[in-house]
Each structure stands twice: as C-alpha cells, then as structure tokens.
Design a protein around this motif. Structure first.
Motif, PDB file in Angstrom:
ATOM      1  N   ALA A 153       0.857  -1.185   0.000  1.00 24.14           N
ATOM      2  CA  ALA A 153       0.000   0.000   0.000  1.00 24.14           C
ATOM      3  C   ALA A 153       0.893   1.235   0.000  1.00 24.14           C
ATOM      4  O   ALA A 153       1.775   1.368   0.858  1.00 24.14           O
ATOM      5  N   ILE A 154       0.686   2.115  -0.958  1.00 26.55           N
ATOM      6  CA  ILE A 154       1.487   3.332  -1.090  1.00 26.55           C
ATOM      7  C   ILE A 154       0.609   4.510  -0.703  1.00 26.55           C
ATOM      8  O   ILE A 154      -0.416   4.770  -1.346  1.00 26.55           O
ATOM      9  N   ILE A 155       0.998   5.203   0.343  1.00 28.54           N
ATOM     10  CA  ILE A 155       0.220   6.357   0.808  1.00 28.54           C
ATOM     11  C   ILE A 155       0.915   7.628   0.337  1.00 28.54           C
ATOM     12  O   ILE A 155       2.035   7.932   0.741  1.00 28.54           O
ATOM     13  N   GLY A 156       0.233   8.352  -0.543  1.00 29.52           N
ATOM     14  CA  GLY A 156       0.778   9.583  -1.109  1.00 29.52           C
ATOM     15  C   GLY A 156       1.015   9.418  -2.601  1.00 29.52           C
ATOM     16  O   GLY A 156       1.790   8.560  -3.014  1.00 29.52           O
ATOM     17  N   GLY A 157       0.342  10.256  -3.401  1.00 30.34           N
ATOM     18  CA  GLY A 157       0.427  10.131  -4.848  1.00 30.34           C
ATOM     19  C   GLY A 157       1.194  11.240  -5.509  1.00 30.34           C
ATOM     20  O   GLY A 157       0.888  11.611  -6.648  1.00 30.34           O
ATOM     21  N   GLY A 158       2.222  11.797  -4.821  1.00 28.28           N
ATOM     22  CA  GLY A 158       3.118  12.750  -5.461  1.00 28.28           C
ATOM     23  C   GLY A 158       4.113  12.021  -6.345  1.00 28.28           C
ATOM     24  O   GLY A 158       3.865  10.892  -6.784  1.00 28.28           O
ATOM     25  N   LEU A 159       5.272  12.633  -6.583  1.00 31.94           N
ATOM     26  CA  LEU A 159       6.242  12.016  -7.490  1.00 31.94           C
ATOM     27  C   LEU A 159       6.755  10.691  -6.947  1.00 31.94           C
ATOM     28  O   LEU A 159       6.842   9.701  -7.688  1.00 31.94           O
ATOM     29  N   ALA A 160       7.091  10.623  -5.664  1.00 31.22           N
ATOM     30  CA  ALA A 160       7.627   9.389  -5.090  1.00 31.22           C
ATOM     31  C   ALA A 160       6.586   8.279  -5.116  1.00 31.22           C
ATOM     32  O   ALA A 160       6.852   7.161  -5.570  1.00 31.22           O
ATOM     33  N   GLY A 161       5.377   8.559  -4.618  1.00 28.15           N
ATOM     34  CA  GLY A 161       4.355   7.530  -4.553  1.00 28.15           C
ATOM     35  C   GLY A 161       3.887   7.067  -5.917  1.00 28.15           C
ATOM     36  O   GLY A 161       3.696   5.869  -6.154  1.00 28.15           O
ATOM     37  N   SER A 162       3.702   8.005  -6.846  1.00 26.05           N
ATOM     38  CA  SER A 162       3.245   7.635  -8.187  1.00 26.05           C
ATOM     39  C   SER A 162       4.302   6.828  -8.927  1.00 26.05           C
ATOM     40  O   SER A 162       3.981   5.869  -9.650  1.00 26.05           O
ATOM     41  N   THR A 163       5.582   7.200  -8.760  1.00 24.76           N
ATOM     42  CA  THR A 163       6.659   6.439  -9.391  1.00 24.76           C
ATOM     43  C   THR A 163       6.702   5.025  -8.837  1.00 24.76           C
ATOM     44  O   THR A 163       6.858   4.050  -9.586  1.00 24.76           O
ATOM     45  N   ALA A 164       6.576   4.890  -7.518  1.00 28.17           N
ATOM     46  CA  ALA A 164       6.580   3.556  -6.901  1.00 28.17           C
ATOM     47  C   ALA A 164       5.413   2.718  -7.405  1.00 28.17           C
ATOM     48  O   ALA A 164       5.569   1.529  -7.717  1.00 28.17           O
ATOM     49  N   ALA A 165       4.230   3.315  -7.506  1.00 31.15           N
ATOM     50  CA  ALA A 165       3.056   2.577  -7.973  1.00 31.15           C
ATOM     51  C   ALA A 165       3.245   2.099  -9.409  1.00 31.15           C
ATOM     52  O   ALA A 165       2.901   0.958  -9.747  1.00 31.15           O
ATOM     53  N   ALA A 166       3.804   2.961 -10.267  1.00 30.79           N
ATOM     54  CA  ALA A 166       4.031   2.583 -11.668  1.00 30.79           C
ATOM     55  C   ALA A 166       5.062   1.463 -11.770  1.00 30.79           C
ATOM     56  O   ALA A 166       4.882   0.500 -12.529  1.00 30.79           O
ATOM     57  N   MET A 167       6.151   1.570 -10.987  1.00 30.26           N
ATOM     58  CA  MET A 167       7.195   0.554 -11.049  1.00 30.26           C
ATOM     59  C   MET A 167       6.702  -0.792 -10.542  1.00 30.26           C
ATOM     60  O   MET A 167       6.948  -1.832 -11.165  1.00 30.26           O
ATOM     61  N   LEU A 168       6.012  -0.792  -9.412  1.00 33.77           N
ATOM     62  CA  LEU A 168       5.536  -2.056  -8.846  1.00 33.77           C
ATOM     63  C   LEU A 168       4.492  -2.695  -9.750  1.00 33.77           C
ATOM     64  O   LEU A 168       4.490  -3.912  -9.966  1.00 33.77           O
ATOM     65  N   GLY A 169       3.589  -1.887 -10.290  1.00 36.49           N
ATOM     66  CA  GLY A 169       2.568  -2.420 -11.173  1.00 36.49           C
ATOM     67  C   GLY A 169       3.160  -3.033 -12.431  1.00 36.49           C
ATOM     68  O   GLY A 169       2.735  -4.107 -12.866  1.00 36.49           O
ATOM     69  N   ARG A 170       4.165  -2.364 -12.989  1.00 35.87           N
ATOM     70  CA  ARG A 170       4.806  -2.886 -14.192  1.00 35.87           C
ATOM     71  C   ARG A 170       5.593  -4.161 -13.895  1.00 35.87           C
ATOM     72  O   ARG A 170       5.834  -4.975 -14.794  1.00 35.87           O
ATOM     73  N   ALA A 171       6.019  -4.334 -12.625  1.00 36.21           N
ATOM     74  CA  ALA A 171       6.744  -5.543 -12.232  1.00 36.21           C
ATOM     75  C   ALA A 171       5.799  -6.673 -11.824  1.00 36.21           C
ATOM     76  O   ALA A 171       6.259  -7.758 -11.449  1.00 36.21           O
ATOM     77  N   GLY A 172       4.485  -6.417 -11.853  1.00 33.13           N
ATOM     78  CA  GLY A 172       3.519  -7.449 -11.510  1.00 33.13           C
ATOM     79  C   GLY A 172       3.325  -7.647 -10.025  1.00 33.13           C
ATOM     80  O   GLY A 172       2.797  -8.678  -9.600  1.00 33.13           O
ATOM     81  N   ILE A 173       3.747  -6.676  -9.209  1.00 31.16           N
ATOM     82  CA  ILE A 173       3.598  -6.781  -7.752  1.00 31.16           C
ATOM     83  C   ILE A 173       2.269  -6.147  -7.341  1.00 31.16           C
ATOM     84  O   ILE A 173       2.009  -4.983  -7.677  1.00 31.16           O
ATOM     85  N   PRO A 174       1.398  -6.869  -6.651  1.00 28.29           N
ATOM     86  CA  PRO A 174       0.114  -6.305  -6.225  1.00 28.29           C
ATOM     87  C   PRO A 174       0.315  -5.072  -5.347  1.00 28.29           C
ATOM     88  O   PRO A 174       1.002  -5.123  -4.321  1.00 28.29           O
ATOM     89  N   ALA A 175      -0.267  -3.962  -5.758  1.00 29.62           N
ATOM     90  CA  ALA A 175      -0.075  -2.706  -5.036  1.00 29.62           C
ATOM     91  C   ALA A 175      -1.325  -1.851  -5.152  1.00 29.62           C
ATOM     92  O   ALA A 175      -2.108  -1.976  -6.100  1.00 29.62           O
ATOM     93  N   VAL A 176      -1.488  -0.962  -4.172  1.00 31.67           N
ATOM     94  CA  VAL A 176      -2.597  -0.002  -4.151  1.00 31.67           C
ATOM     95  C   VAL A 176      -2.003   1.373  -3.852  1.00 31.67           C
ATOM     96  O   VAL A 176      -1.167   1.519  -2.952  1.00 31.67           O
ATOM     97  N   LEU A 177      -2.429   2.384  -4.623  1.00 31.60           N
ATOM     98  CA  LEU A 177      -2.003   3.764  -4.391  1.00 31.60           C
ATOM     99  C   LEU A 177      -3.134   4.515  -3.702  1.00 31.60           C
ATOM    100  O   LEU A 177      -4.292   4.457  -4.150  1.00 31.60           O
ATOM    101  N   ILE A 178      -2.804   5.225  -2.624  1.00 34.65           N
ATOM    102  CA  ILE A 178      -3.808   5.943  -1.837  1.00 34.65           C
ATOM    103  C   ILE A 178      -3.486   7.433  -1.855  1.00 34.65           C
ATOM    104  O   ILE A 178      -2.402   7.857  -1.417  1.00 34.65           O
TER     105      ILE A 178
END
Length: 403
Positions: A7-32
């Motif tokens: 679970a990624i809390i915060g959708g600024g540059l750090a959080g959005s980058t993490a969400a994109a990277m994890l999603g592209r790697a096939g790791i289940p993730a949620v951005l909040i």
C-alpha cells in the motif's frame, strides 16, 4: 477489508513512481491519495544530469520526458556578462504535469483509492490502514510517500526534526520579453554579484511556450523583501541583479508569483516493522541545490528494484528487513551528498568570509575559462565547416556574447 501486498500512501512524485514501477513488475499494489488529478504545486520544475539516469532506471523515462521541454543550451552569467554557453540536458516541466504524467503510466492492475488515510496499525506480518470514510485496507508493506504531511506519521510515533529552518526560499513565476517575441537565450542561469543579495541564483528555462523563472534566495519569511517582490517584481529583480537586463532586455513578470520556503528535516523513530518512508517523508532536501528528484528517484528506484521484491519473497515484514533499505549504500550516499550540497550552496551564496569569497571568484574564473574554451571550439568548428551562422545566433545582443 481489502488486501494487497504493498500500500502506497501519497500520490506525489515518489508515490506515483513507486506505484508505476511495482505495477509494471507485476507486484500487487494499491495507491492511496485524495486527489484524482494532482494539483499545481511549486516544487521541482526541471530535471537533468544524473536525475535523467536515475529516471531511466525506473523504466518510466521515455513517456515522462516527452512531456518536458528540453532547453539544449544554457547561458551562465555573472556581473552582467555571459561567461559561458554550455550544452544542456535540462528538461523543464511543471510539477503537477510531471506527477500526472507518471500517474498515467501506472498499469490498471494497481488500484487507486482516492481517500485520506487516517490511521495505521503496524506489525511484523500485516499492516492495517484505516481511511477517513471508514473503509480499511490490509497490506504486507506500507510505503509512506506523503511528503510533508506529518499527521499520519505522528500517530506511529515517527517524529520530524528540523535541522535548518527556512533553509532556502523558492520563488516561481513566468517571464516574457517586452517588445520582442522571444529572449535571445535558450535558458539562462544568473549568479549574484555578492553575498549581500542573499541569493543562490536565478534560473530561466522554457516550459512549453513560456519562459519559467526560479529564483532561489536565503531570507526569513518575515522579510519585507517578499512583499516588495510581489508588488514590483521587475524592479526588485533589476535592483538585485543590476546587469540582468544585458541578457534579458526589457521583460515583465506574467502570472502569479508563487513562494515556497523549505526546511531541512530528518526523521526519527522511522525504523518500524511493515512501514518504509521514501522521499520527503524520510528527509527533505533544498530546492536551491536541485536535489529533490535525485533523492526521490534514488529512494524509489532502490526500494522497488531491489528491496520490495526480495522482502515479499519471504515471510514477515519485520524491522530488520526494513533496515536494509535505510542502510543501502546508494541511499546513504545520496542523502549525505544532498545535505552537504544544501549547506555548501547556502554558505557559498551568503557567507562574507574570505574563504567563501575566494570560492565565489574561483567558480567565476573556472566558468569563464570553460565558456571561453567552448566558444573557441565552436568558432573553429564553424570555420572548418565553412561560413555559416550558428543555430539560434540571430538576434543575440552583441554584449551577451563571449569575447
């Protein structure tokens, strides 16, 4: 109760980058994040140098850079004269555009919850996140990427320590030439004449069809100078940099002037099971030093490329696992370099001592020598290729050229 691995809390540059990277790697993730579209905010407005290499390591560089404006060349000036014209890889982009461009690369497999996280219960196995609307989410790992919002961290006993209050202040605004269609320079960095200006530099660079200005100063927010700047920005700039008009000619400030003070902060009590802090949530940087995106891409790149896949491959999420990220040599080195650069630039810009004055003159002479060598090489190359005008030379004022 919904479940996910990260679970990624915060959708600024750090959080959005993490969400994109994890999603592209096939790791289940949620951005909040409470904002469906990230709103305008005065933060990073250009990336270049090592930041481009770090961005490429995230796998998000190509579409992100398409949304930027490359300046290609930057003029460096001091004492009212251009001392160097150098090739440049600066890419200008407004922060909200940067974040929303990265968000557009988050794959559909990553769910986005547009809500505010109100509480976290952590353990060595799973973490429970509660939302202000009463919903809840269970995750193996929580990535706190919520920047300067400290309320949620305080509920976990994580404290922020200010080590340099109002370390620097950024002023952001647009400028446009008076009576002309464009400035003579592609981009300009203007260094102050003396420490009395309490200024790091003025940076002018293109974003889209506009010329953006970032003025970095070292002043207390109670200084009446800020009100003076808002009321008469053009006159205040000329008074601070008497030789600026030699490069810009007549100009006017268009649109609003945004002002953002920045404290240097570090975090205490952050080593906890199941929770990891990245970017400004862990430690802030100085915008004048230009290291904010360096820290973000280093943190998120190491976390998502190295540590999260390894952590998820074994049971548990204890503090010993989390410590591996905080002790990562690349992260530790990046934090130290960014903090050292922040203090060095402030002293170089404001200290009246003889050693710092000598350093300012040394930097000026080095840039002048580099600029002269570059200009000579360009002339020799032009002669070898036959008589022709260099690209962008038309309309450049003679006083702005290197001798």
């Amino acid at each position: 109760m919904r479940y996910t691995d990260v679970a990624i809390i915060g959708g600024g540059l750090a959080g959005s980058t993490a969400a994109a990277m994890l999603g592209r790697a096939g790791i289940p993730a949620v951005l909040i994040d409470p904002h469906p579209v990230y709103p305008p905010e005065l933060r990073c407005e250009k990336i270049g140098g090592e930041q481009l290499d770090l961005l490429r390591k995230t796998g998000l560089a190509e579409p992100t850079l398409r949304a930027t404006t490359l300046d290609g060349e930057v003029w460096e000036a001091r004492f009212g004269y251009v001392v160097a014209k150098k090739p440049s890889d600066q890419h200008g982009i407004m922060y909200d555009t940067l974040v929303n461009t990265v968000r557009a690369q988050i794959p559909p497999s990553v769910e986005t919850i547009f809500a505010k996280a109100s509480a976290i219960a952590s353990s060595g196995e799973r973490q429970k996140i509660e939302f202000a609307n009463g919903d809840a989410l269970s995750a193996r790992l929580v990535v706190l990427a919520n920047g300067l919002n400290i309320g949620l961290r305080h509920t976990l006993g994580i404290q922020r320590q200010v080590i340099s209050q109002c370390h620097s202040v950024t002023l952001g605004f647009d400028v446009e030439p008076a009576g002309r269609s464009a400035f003579a320079f592609p981009a300009l960095t203007y260094w102050p004449k003396s420490a009395r200006a309490r200024m790091a530099y003025l940076s002018l660079f293109p974003i889209g069809g506009k010329m953006r200005a970032n003025l970095m100063v070292y002043r207390d927010m109670t200084d009446p100078w800020f009100q003076q700047f808002k009321q008469a920005p053009e006159a205040t700039l000329r008074a601070m940099m008497p030789g600026l008009a030699r490069m810009t000619g007549g100009f006017k400030v268009s649109g609003p002037v945004k002002i953002r003070p920045a404290d240097l902060c570090v975090t205490e009590g952050h080593l906890q099971p199941g929770i990891v802090l990245v970017g400004d949530a862990f430690a802030t940087s100085c915008p004048a030093a230009g290291t904010g995106t360096t820290k973000v891409f280093t943190d998120v790149g190491r976390l998502c490329n190295v540590y999260i896949p390894a952590w998820l491959s074994t049971d548990g999420m204890d503090a010993q696992k989390i410590s591996q990220f905080y002790d990562d040599p690349e992260k530790v080195d990046c934090e130290a370099r960014c903090r050292a650069k922040a203090y060095h630039l402030r002293s170089l810009s404001t200290d009246h001592g003889l050693p710092w004055r000598a350093q300012r003159w040394a930097r000026f002479m080095v840039r002048l020598a580099q600029g002269t060598r570059h200009a000579i090489r360009k002339r020799l190359l032009a002669r070898s290729n036959g008589p022709q005008r260099s690209a962008g030379s038309a309309g450049q004022p003679q006083h702005g050229k290197l001798a």
